[in-house]
Design an enzyme around this catalytic site. Structure first.
Site, mmCIF file in Angstrom:
data_model
loop_
_atom_site.group_PDB
_atom_site.id
_atom_site.type_symbol
_atom_site.label_atom_id
_atom_site.label_comp_id
_atom_site.label_asym_id
_atom_site.label_seq_id
_atom_site.Cartn_x
_atom_site.Cartn_y
_atom_site.Cartn_z
ATOM 1 N N LEU A 35 -3.780 0.236 -10.460
ATOM 2 C CA LEU A 35 -3.698 1.424 -9.609
ATOM 3 C C LEU A 35 -4.102 1.132 -8.163
ATOM 4 O O LEU A 35 -4.999 0.337 -7.916
ATOM 5 C CB LEU A 35 -4.602 2.523 -10.188
ATOM 6 C CG LEU A 35 -4.320 2.904 -11.642
ATOM 7 C CD1 LEU A 35 -5.282 3.998 -12.096
ATOM 8 C CD2 LEU A 35 -2.880 3.361 -11.833
ATOM 9 N N HIS A 39 -1.109 5.662 -6.305
ATOM 10 C CA HIS A 39 -1.285 6.329 -7.606
ATOM 11 C C HIS A 39 -2.315 7.448 -7.504
ATOM 12 O O HIS A 39 -2.143 8.522 -8.077
ATOM 13 C CB HIS A 39 -1.788 5.336 -8.660
ATOM 14 C CG HIS A 39 -0.825 4.238 -8.976
ATOM 15 N ND1 HIS A 39 -1.034 2.943 -8.582
ATOM 16 C CD2 HIS A 39 0.349 4.239 -9.655
ATOM 17 C CE1 HIS A 39 -0.038 2.177 -9.007
ATOM 18 N NE2 HIS A 39 0.821 2.941 -9.658
ATOM 19 N N ARG A 214 2.907 -4.601 -6.867
ATOM 20 C CA ARG A 214 3.434 -5.952 -6.690
ATOM 21 C C ARG A 214 2.973 -6.601 -5.381
ATOM 22 O O ARG A 214 3.122 -7.811 -5.209
ATOM 23 C CB ARG A 214 4.964 -5.935 -6.739
ATOM 24 C CG ARG A 214 5.527 -5.699 -8.148
ATOM 25 C CD ARG A 214 7.051 -5.838 -8.171
ATOM 26 N NE ARG A 214 7.598 -5.788 -9.522
ATOM 27 C CZ ARG A 214 8.053 -4.685 -10.115
ATOM 28 N NH1 ARG A 214 8.009 -3.526 -9.481
ATOM 29 N NH2 ARG A 214 8.547 -4.726 -11.338
#
Lengths: 306, 306
Positions: A35, A39, A214
């Site tokens: 997270l 998020h 990512r």
């Protein structure tokens, strides 16, 4: 606030049903974990709509093709829970199932069936017993659907599973995954799910890079190069606002910026916000969507122009 | 007992939720109307499992291809309701929606989009806004899926819609539509629907013909000829019981009986009851499935051999 951790489907559904029986409303924020602030902003958004919040943390093998980065997708459950604890008003449940596709079929039987399997593009679930897939046939075709042909059927399917297990009143999706958000909205409408879908604004790092799990895989140099995406998107928006309304020209300058920085674009498209069909001339309600590679990391970003 | 007639999705869901809040359980029997004794037996089965019963009556355009018999599919809502009233303990709700695929999109917009549509096999919904389909990829392939390629995606999709609107605890399907029943079971497992699926035994007329709404279209002569299906299935079962376990031989004799009577078989297959894969040798748990044409009427039937 310490969230309750639930790993089992039945226990999850029982929790939701007992809460609903008490008249409580439930918001779901589906995530694949690792997270970040993006998020957390989805959770803050969800808190505006419902009394209780469930965050699911599940890296869904159904949306990864066998050649994609399932095995290297970052995860940090402990860190995630610490972050969730720090949110004002907190999160009630973290749903963290082990395997949503385990139906108790014997491994021996699966191996038998694997031998029979046919060709074609398959997800990381190819040797599993699961065979039901939801397709949102028009919206899934373009953009990320072109280079990742099993991705959206995997996303739609796992979201339907989560809806059926958690039975939320509201679900919040990030507009960073713009096509995904539109696909889920369409699926909910077309299958009459009793879930209200909310799209939450994309979050950027201070330097403009769209937040993504990512990003952790980017080298410092790639991190710098990747700023070409957001920079060129902001430029495209200004250009459009100042009257440059030919899509092909705006598109070309985004591509040139990314390539000049050392990135490799997967797609750059200017599409209608609802239908996701490409538009030639920018009128109202378009979104510029980008996917680009920096080294082995594929990043996406987008900019609405209204 | 006079059932409540509900035509609106929201009203239907509100009814179900208010009943669930009172601790009541709900059974669903999905039908396309023109009810016969077979349907009524599904309702009797459902009554064993839940306190309340919803019967849906909806001829689903999503499962008919454009060249199929949607327009001539028989209907008699008034007669159906009379039949439902006569059932001991009755039915609580008849859900009879006008159009489950009307999402309030303007006709003008739809026409625009219709122009863009691509080739391929399409259902009677081809000019509608709906674009989400559920595919049960292995089970949908054989038997009825071969000659009716849009059929099962249409069935699975409308059943998912009905589940999401009605939110039943139990749903009862007839084993006459054997492949359909297995597909719905698989969909429910794979998408984690909180619905228990019950298969109810096929019902036959006194002379052996499997009950079907389509039987009304048979001429007296065709009606007579069509008995070749059930007769040959019973013969196949006896033959298997007496040790004839080569599928190809049993299959050939079913085909010969149907053709000798003047019918035209669409398929005759002997398959595993779970996987619906053809078996060469009859061991345990197979089902002989038949589809055959008598004039313009396509009938299906099957016989389990356990």
């Amino acid at each position: 606030m310490e969230p309750k951790i639930i790993r089992n489907k039945e226990e999850m559904r029982n929790w939701s049903r007992s809460m609903r029986a008490q008249g409580k409303t439930i918001g779901l924020v589906p995530t694949m974990g690792y997270l970040h602030q993006g998020h957390l902003s989805l959770i803050t958004e969800a808190q505006k709509h419902t009394q209780l919040i469930v965050v699911s943390i599940y890296v869904n093998p159904g949306q990864f093709a066998v050649n994609e980065d399932l095995s290297t997708y970052p995860s940090d459950l402990h860190g995630d829970i610490e972050k969730l604890k720090s949110i004002p008003n907190g999160v009630d449940v973290v749903f963290n199932p082990q395997n949503l596709y385990d139906y108790g079929v014997e491994r021996e039987q699966l191996k038998e069936r694997e031998k029979e399997k046919e060709g074609g593009v398959v997800s990381c679930l190819e040797d599993e017993e699961h065979e039901t897939w939801i397709r949102v046939e028009k919206l899934e075709k373009g953009m990320c659907g072109k280079s990742r042909p099993v991705f959206f059927r995997g996303v739609a399917t796992v979201v339907a599973k989560l809806f059926n297990i958690i039975e939320p009143d509201v679900a919040v999706f990030g507009k960073k995954d713009y096509q995904q958000w539109r696909i889920i909205q369409r699926m909910v409408r077309d299958l009459d799910f009793a879930v209200k879908v909310i799209g939450s604004e994309l979050k950027r790092e201070e330097d403009g890079l769209a937040m993504s799990s990512r990003n952790v895989h980017l080298s410092p140099q790639q991190r710098e190069q990747a700023l070409s995406i957001s920079r060129s998107l902001f430029e495209a928006k200004s250009a459009a606002k100042s009257g440059k309304n030919i899509s092909s020209e705006l598109r070309r300058s985004v591509i040139e910026s990314i390539e000049a920085a050392g990135g490799k674009f997967d797609y750059v498209e200017i599409v209608d916000q609802e239908s996701l069909q490409t538009v030639e001339e920018i009128k109202n309600g378009v979104v510029v969507c980008v996917a680009a590679w920096f080294g082995k990391v594929r990043l996406i970003d987008n900019m609405e122009i209204s």
